[in-house]
Design an enzyme around this catalytic site. Structure first.
Site, PDB file in Angstrom:
ATOM      1  CG  HIS A   1       2.575   2.125   6.815  1.00 27.75           C
ATOM      2  ND1 HIS A   1       3.385   1.584   7.786  1.00 27.75           N
ATOM      3  CD2 HIS A   1       1.392   1.469   6.937  1.00 27.75           C
ATOM      4  CE1 HIS A   1       2.740   0.656   8.450  1.00 27.75           C
ATOM      5  NE2 HIS A   1       1.520   0.558   7.955  1.00 27.75           N
TER       6      HIS A   1
ATOM      7  CG  ASP B   1       6.482   2.780   8.772  1.00 26.42           C
ATOM      8  OD1 ASP B   1       5.844   3.734   8.287  1.00 26.42           O
ATOM      9  OD2 ASP B   1       6.003   1.640   8.881  1.00 26.42           O
TER      10      ASP B   1
ATOM     11  CB  SER C   1       0.082  -0.165  10.827  1.00 26.83           C
ATOM     12  OG  SER C   1       0.370  -1.285  10.033  1.00 26.83           O
TER      13      SER C   1
END
Length: 374
Positions: A109, A139, A218
């Protein structure tokens, strides 16, 4: 009174007056407010040695910092009037050096929807990155940069199968664009699952931590107290969008399965049964029937599931006829499509698994050899 006596009396009187004056001056000084000290005259108090845990944390960060990268992405946009194409910033995230070939691991993402990505190293050097491959269902994404000299060291690889709730963890990343930030905490829970933001099956086997994870973290590494990679920070649970003490990381065991395949072929090949199922449809069927498991919507002809005799939902003139419902794999219950896919992920193509399958009120066990998914 003799002159001598008078002289002595005068001297005594003078001494008494002098003593009283000195006492009054001393009393006046005591009663006066303390004058502010000159800041320049303050002495620095010696701190002493750092505590053992502080030294260990500092050493961990200094060793791992060079292996963590700052990722910024941009997107090509076409002007509606001039038809000119230009690049606009899209977002930022984190990543880390995987190997000496310049591979960088991050979250999918972080780079999703971007047309280009720039990787900045801890020493300030910037490199244009190319996309090697990605696995949206995990992911995970793999980038590559060309570093000829002074290549940063890869993050040491740890294990996630033996993690314990309560052990210390350390997250390094770039929250809100604040580069190379260290946060610490503990493992709060293991084997968590989160719904996918892309509408697909949930992401399973996640590590939950109370280390502060914020947007921008992230893709950064989650480390154990030895500085080994045990997970990739991937999500937070927070109504405000900021850290609320609940963060999640993809375990390194998943990374070790996915990344080598991305390096080899640019995509992840999941072990598969040859059936079609849908998470949202599955949830609706579970709500209607009150029965858990994975409802088989259809079976691909010639697949392992077809050879094992599994059937999907069929439409007849009399209405819809339910097919098979998978309730367990090798004796382990499955209550969702995400759980089934996660358990298949723990196997390899060619492995034979034993499925517990229900059709109507009858249940049976069937062996199925896993094939390479498409």
């Amino acid at each position: 009174m003799s002159p001598k006596t008078a002289k002595l009396g005068f001297i005594g009187h003078c001494l008494l007056v002098t003593a009283c004056a000195a006492a009054l001056i001393l009393l006046w000084r005591v009663l006066q407010p303390m004058a502010p000290a000159d800041p320049a005259s303050r002495l620095v108090t010696a701190r002493g040695d750092l505590a053992g845990d502080e030294k260990a944390t500092i050493a961990l960060f200094e060793k791992a910092r060079g292996s963590v990268v700052y990722i910024s992405t941009s997107q090509l946009v076409e002007d509606a009037w001039s038809r000119n194409v230009f690049s606009v910033p899209r977002g930022t995230g984190s990543g880390f050096i995987w190997d000496g070939a310049g591979h960088v691991v991050t979250n999918f993402h972080v780079i999703q929807g971007a047309s280009e990505a720039t990787v900045q190293l801890a020493d300030g050097r910037k490199f244009r990155a190319s996309l090697v491959g990605a696995s949206p269902s995990h992911d995970l994404a793999l980038l590559k940069i060309g570093v000829a000299l002074r290549r940063p060291a890869p993050v040491p690889i740890g294990t996630s199968e033996d993690l314990k709730v309560g052990q210390k963890v350390f997250a390094i990343g770039n929250p809100f664009g604040l580069d190379w930030t260290l946060t610490t905490g503990i493992i709060s829970a293991l084997d968590r699952s989160l719904p996918s933001e892309r509408g697909g099956p949930s992401i399973e086997h996640l590590i939950q931590t109370d280390a502060a994870i914020n947007p921008g973290n992230s893709g950064g590494p989650l480390l154990d107290s030895s500085g080994r990679l045990i997970g990739i920070n991937t999500a937070i649970f927070s109504p405000s969008g900021a850290s609320a003490g609940i963060g999640f990381a993809v375990p390194v065991a998943t990374v070790m399965r996915v990344v080598p395949q991305l390096i080899k072929s640019g995509r992840y090949v999941r072990p598969a049964l040859g059936i079609e199922a849908d998470e949202q449809v599955n949830e609706r069927l579970q709500a209607i029937t009150g029965l858990e498991g994975v409802y088989v919507l259809s079976v691909r002809p010639g697949s392992p599931a077809a050879r094992a005799g599994l059937v999907g939902i069929t439409a007849t003139p009399g209405g819809i006829v339910p097919g098979d419902r998978i309730t367990a794999i090798d004796g382990e219950d499955v209550d969702s499509l995400g759980a089934l896919l996660a358990k298949l992920d723990d196997r390899k193509v060619g492995n034979v698994v034993k499925l517990t399958v229900s059709r109507g009120e009858a249940a049976r066990e069937v062996p199925v050899e896993l094939e390479a998914g498409t």
